[in-house]
Design a protein around this motif. Structure first.
Motif, PDB file in Angstrom:
ATOM      1  N   LEU A 291     157.671  49.333  36.822  1.00 11.48           N
ATOM      2  CA  LEU A 291     158.569  50.289  36.028  1.00 11.48           C
ATOM      3  C   LEU A 291     159.788  49.710  35.977  1.00 11.48           C
ATOM      4  O   LEU A 291     160.657  49.529  36.696  1.00 11.48           O
ATOM      5  CB  LEU A 291     158.581  51.594  36.958  1.00 11.48           C
ATOM      6  N   TYR A 292     160.209  49.344  34.626  1.00  3.27           N
ATOM      7  CA  TYR A 292     161.149  48.408  34.214  1.00  3.27           C
ATOM      8  C   TYR A 292     161.833  48.906  32.850  1.00  3.27           C
ATOM      9  O   TYR A 292     160.986  48.858  31.896  1.00  3.27           O
ATOM     10  CB  TYR A 292     160.653  47.131  34.183  1.00  3.27           C
ATOM     11  N   GLN A 293     163.015  49.196  32.836  1.00  2.00           N
ATOM     12  CA  GLN A 293     163.872  49.732  31.811  1.00  2.00           C
ATOM     13  C   GLN A 293     163.072  50.784  31.098  1.00  2.00           C
ATOM     14  O   GLN A 293     162.838  50.881  29.909  1.00  2.00           O
ATOM     15  CB  GLN A 293     163.965  48.541  30.916  1.00  2.00           C
ATOM     16  N   GLN A 294     162.401  51.730  31.880  1.00  2.00           N
ATOM     17  CA  GLN A 294     161.795  53.094  31.241  1.00  2.00           C
ATOM     18  C   GLN A 294     160.600  52.816  30.714  1.00  2.00           C
ATOM     19  O   GLN A 294     159.877  53.715  30.044  1.00  2.00           O
ATOM     20  CB  GLN A 294     162.854  53.862  30.276  1.00  2.00           C
ATOM     21  N   GLU A 295     159.978  51.505  31.027  1.00  2.00           N
ATOM     22  CA  GLU A 295     158.417  51.227  30.541  1.00  2.00           C
ATOM     23  C   GLU A 295     157.771  50.808  31.776  1.00  2.00           C
ATOM     24  O   GLU A 295     158.248  50.299  32.746  1.00  2.00           O
ATOM     25  CB  GLU A 295     158.848  50.237  29.397  1.00  2.00           C
ATOM     26  N   LEU A 296     156.308  51.012  31.601  1.00  2.00           N
ATOM     27  CA  LEU A 296     155.400  50.285  32.335  1.00  2.00           C
ATOM     28  C   LEU A 296     155.078  48.860  31.962  1.00  2.00           C
ATOM     29  O   LEU A 296     154.469  48.949  30.915  1.00  2.00           O
ATOM     30  CB  LEU A 296     154.019  51.456  32.768  1.00  2.00           C
TER      31      LEU A 296
ATOM     32  N   TYR B 233     162.910  48.570  40.730  1.00  2.00           N
ATOM     33  CA  TYR B 233     164.215  48.346  41.637  1.00  2.00           C
ATOM     34  C   TYR B 233     164.385  49.761  42.148  1.00  2.00           C
ATOM     35  O   TYR B 233     163.942  50.790  41.595  1.00  2.00           O
ATOM     36  CB  TYR B 233     165.433  48.103  40.729  1.00  2.00           C
ATOM     37  N   ASN B 234     165.008  50.031  43.188  1.00  2.00           N
ATOM     38  CA  ASN B 234     165.499  51.418  43.816  1.00  2.00           C
ATOM     39  C   ASN B 234     166.245  52.072  42.809  1.00  2.00           C
ATOM     40  O   ASN B 234     166.866  51.791  41.985  1.00  2.00           O
ATOM     41  CB  ASN B 234     166.304  51.391  44.916  1.00  2.00           C
ATOM     42  N   GLY B 235     165.762  53.374  42.578  1.00  2.00           N
ATOM     43  CA  GLY B 235     166.393  54.310  41.698  1.00  2.00           C
ATOM     44  C   GLY B 235     165.801  54.377  40.331  1.00  2.00           C
ATOM     45  O   GLY B 235     166.124  55.050  39.466  1.00  2.00           O
ATOM     46  N   THR B 236     164.733  53.424  40.045  1.00  2.00           N
ATOM     47  CA  THR B 236     163.937  53.808  38.852  1.00  2.00           C
ATOM     48  C   THR B 236     163.349  54.634  38.579  1.00  2.00           C
ATOM     49  O   THR B 236     162.905  55.045  37.439  1.00  2.00           O
ATOM     50  CB  THR B 236     163.498  52.182  38.371  1.00  2.00           C
ATOM     51  N   GLY B 237     162.631  55.175  39.671  1.00  2.00           N
ATOM     52  CA  GLY B 237     161.886  56.576  39.529  1.00  2.00           C
ATOM     53  C   GLY B 237     160.641  56.461  39.823  1.00  2.00           C
ATOM     54  O   GLY B 237     159.415  57.118  39.336  1.00  2.00           O
ATOM     55  N   LYS B 238     160.123  55.487  40.882  1.00  2.00           N
ATOM     56  CA  LYS B 238     158.576  55.266  41.191  1.00  2.00           C
ATOM     57  C   LYS B 238     157.951  56.428  41.791  1.00  2.00           C
ATOM     58  O   LYS B 238     156.891  56.765  41.582  1.00  2.00           O
ATOM     59  CB  LYS B 238     158.698  53.969  42.152  1.00  2.00           C
ATOM     60  N   SER B 239     158.905  56.812  42.774  1.00  2.00           N
ATOM     61  CA  SER B 239     158.206  58.076  43.523  1.00  2.00           C
ATOM     62  C   SER B 239     158.050  59.223  42.536  1.00  2.00           C
ATOM     63  O   SER B 239     157.288  60.249  42.852  1.00  2.00           O
ATOM     64  CB  SER B 239     158.990  58.317  44.741  1.00  2.00           C
TER      65      SER B 239
END
Length: 667
Positions: free
Chosen positions: A229-234, A36-42
């Motif tokens: 990247l979901y809930q601080q896990e890969l 999701y946007n804002g999760t930290g992918k970049s």
């Protein structure tokens, strides 16, 4: 391994982006990094390239591994060089060789030194090995594939807009051919032909590619692995985006079922404890049950990270059959002709996707239809009772900069409550206190989303949308698509998001040779028709439609129904007639003891099978399982067998339980 994260934790200020993550990128992989946007992918990409250092764990890179990283920050680069020269910067070694060869050639003109001649020959051979004689051709080919005309190649880089500059830098990066190519939203600045060209190029790219994108269609065609990247896990899935969607839904369903089964098991044990803890003969068994519950590793209920919101359009008036008609319309900018003597009609119920390459005049045509560009030849005839709402990214000055986000929507006069407007804004990535931000402090992307939300909240019966999905994540694109499918009005939109086009449009318009060409059908049918025309070598064959392209989601529904069709073990009651005669009391006592032993064995067996089932369910709820298809297939088979055994054992357990209750009551 080219790059690897080993138990990496990265914190951005007080915010944890990822925790104890392990991920290895191997040669030849094409990976989609999603979230999701804002999760930290970049941010995670910057950790991979070494711009950020992890708080814990290590980032390993293979010796000599080269990395190309395309991201929005590159737009700060500026130069007077031509775009051809900028792109050819990929061949620094070749260009250095060319300078050395030129210097040696000048020196050889003055002298006939054999050593110099040998060096000159060696350098020429090295240039040939590096493909130096083809670098101009290669560079031109890539730039043309990304949408540049031959006449533009020698224009200064600084004359181009941000989107076109990004294409030049993308061309330079893919010409460098690094071992790992990291692309952050590469399709945001590309039109459809350029996206299709990039797909074909990257599919045959020899290095590894990691792509951050919200474009489902692009990911489905490009990647063979998804990292979420979901809930601080890969979470890693070995397949394309469609595979990821199905497997994640299955994993969530399995975890939900595992939670429900465990809760049923806990209730059953608690019922047993409550019933027998006061009986001397069963007190030990009750204590054992209490200890089992204390040791039980509890499965957490599945929590959906984002609510499944719905956008509901309201249409005040029903328009006439024809919303707008274009008659003999021509439009040009100086020597650049957009359309020439073209005609078209938009009818009630039309949902039209206006597609094609950049520079063909899609946005200009949209403005002509909306009535915001009156400078054209020909007629634009407006229909009866038509109320339009026009979304264009460059018209954001219509927003009141002193309003908050919420106030801007309240000013539309939609009649929606504050709670309804907050829910709608949540769909456009404004949640909580975000709705209290002033418009003037928002980024360009945030302003665009507010403008789009204003269009959605209006009661118009005709929507005109210019690139409505550019600033939305996948979840929001799905919600918008679903809403437009239910919308009772008519739509014409410009978009390069093929998932959105394929799911929102029932007609396709394309500007070809300055004329509006209409295809009555979906985007999928349009693509298949174009492919048939290309094979047959003809330009026109609109009557030859292939109905077989109309796919349904029956297979997905069948799979879902199958997954939901697990039979819950029903309590079977086979009551045996108890002894009523006093003379049979001794035999009854023996029967009771025999039943108690059977019940104890059945209870132990059921407990063992339940633990096996819970163990398999816990394993299947682990997303790492989905990275290995063989492991997942074996677990799925084991799980079906475990369910069958538990159902049989439960039936036997409950039958003995009922018999035991009857006999103990008689005693």
């Amino acid at each position: 391994m080219l790059i690897g994260l080993n138990n990496v934790t990265f914190e951005f200020g007080a915010r944890v982006i990822v925790q104890e993550a392990t991920w290895h990128i191997h040669p030849g992989e094409r990976i989609g990094l999603i979230g999701y946007n804002g999760t930290g992918k970049s941010t995670l990409l910057k950790v991979l390239v070494g711009e950020y250092q992890p708080s814990l764990g290590t980032v390993e890179r293979g010796r000599g591994t080269t990395i190309g990283y395309l991201h929005q920050d590159l737009l700060s680069f500026d130069t007077n060089d031509s775009i051809l020269e900028v792109a050819m910067g990929a061949f620094e070694k070749v260009k250095q060789l060319e300078k050395e060869i030129e210097a040696l050639g000048i020196e050889l003109e003055r002298t006939s030194d054999e050593k110099l001649l040998e060096q000159y020959t060696d350098k020429l051979h090295e240039l040939e090995v590096l493909g130096g004689y083809n670098i101009h051709h290669k560079t031109e080919e890539v730039l043309q594939g990304l949408g540049f005309e031959n006449s533009q190649l020698n224009r200064p880089y600084k004359e181009f807009s941000g989107g076109w500059r990004m294409r030049v830098l993308l061309a330079k990066m893919i010409l460098q051919q690094p071992d790992v190519l990291l692309l952050d939203e590469p399709t945001n600045h590309l039109d459809l032909p350029s996206i299709e060209w990039l797909e074909k190029y990257l599919i045959h790219y020899k290095g590894s590619v990691v792509i951050v994108s919200h474009d489902k269609y692009f990911l489905n065609r490009m990647v063979t692995k998804i990292v979420e990247l979901y809930q601080q896990e890969l979470h890693i899935y070995s397949g394309d985006y469609e595979f990821y969607e199905k497997e994640k839904a299955m994993r969530i369903e399995l975890q939900q079922r595992a939670f429900e089964n465990q809760q049923e098991y806990i209730r059953q044990q608690e019922r047993f404890i409550e019933r027998f803890r006061s009986k001397a003969t069963k007190a030990a068994a009750a204590q054992s049950a209490i200890k089992r519950l204390d040791k039980l590793e509890r499965i957490e209920n599945v929590e959906i990270e984002r609510p499944n919101l719905r956008i509901n359009f309201q249409v005040d008036k029903q328009p006439g059959k024809v919303l707008t008609t274009l008659k003999d319309v021509s439009k040009s900018f100086g020597n650049l002709n957009i359309v020439e003597h073209t005609s078209a009609e938009i009818d009630r119920g039309d949902k039209i996707a206006l597609i094609g390459a950049n520079g063909k005049g899609k946005s200009t045509l949209l403005r002509i239809i909306a009535g915001t560009d009156p400078n054209f030849e020909g007629e634009r005839i407006w229909g009866h009772n038509v109320e339009e709402s026009f979304y264009a990214q460059h018209q954001l000055e219509a927003l009141d900069l002193n309003n908050t986000v919420l106030e801007e929507l309240q000013a539309c006069g939609s009649g929606k409550t504050e709670m309804e407007l907050r829910s709608l804004l949540g769909c456009f990535l404004f949640s909580g206190d975000d709705v209290e931000k002033k418009i003037k402090v928002l980024s360009g992307g945030e302003k665009a989303r507010v403008a789009l939300a204003k269009v959605i909240v209006s009661k118009a019966n005709f929507l005109l949308l210019d690139e409505p999905t550019n600033h939305l994540d996948m979840h929001s694109v799905e919600l918008l698509t679903d809403a437009l499918n239910k919308y009772e009005g008519s739509i014409i939109f410009v978009s390069h998001d093929r998932y959105f086009i394929a799911n929102a449009a029932n007609k396709i318009w394309e500007i070809v040779d300055h004329q509006i060409k209409e295809f009555k059908g979906t985007y999928t049918e349009y693509v298949e028709w174009k492919e048939r025309m290309a094979k047959q070598g003809r330009k026109e064959d609109s009557n030859n439609k292939d109905d077989s392209s109309k796919m349904t989601d029956g297979r997905d529904k069948e799979q879902k129904n199958k997954a939901n069709n697990q039979q819950q073990p029903a309590a079977s009651v086979n009551r045996q007639p108890s002894a009523v005669s006093a003379v049979q009391s001794r035999e009854q006592q023996k029967e009771l003891q025999r039943l108690q032993k059977q019940f104890s064995r059945a209870e132990e067996e059921l407990e063992k099978l339940k633990q096996q089932q819970l163990s398999i369910e816990a394993a299947m709820a682990n997303p790492e399982v989905y990275a290995d298809k063989n492991k997942f297939t074996k677990l799925e088979t084991d799980y079906k067998n475990a369910l069958q055994k538990v159902a049989t054992a439960t039936k036997e357990y409950e039958t003995l339980f009922e018999k035991l209750m009857e006999m103990e009551e008689q005693a």
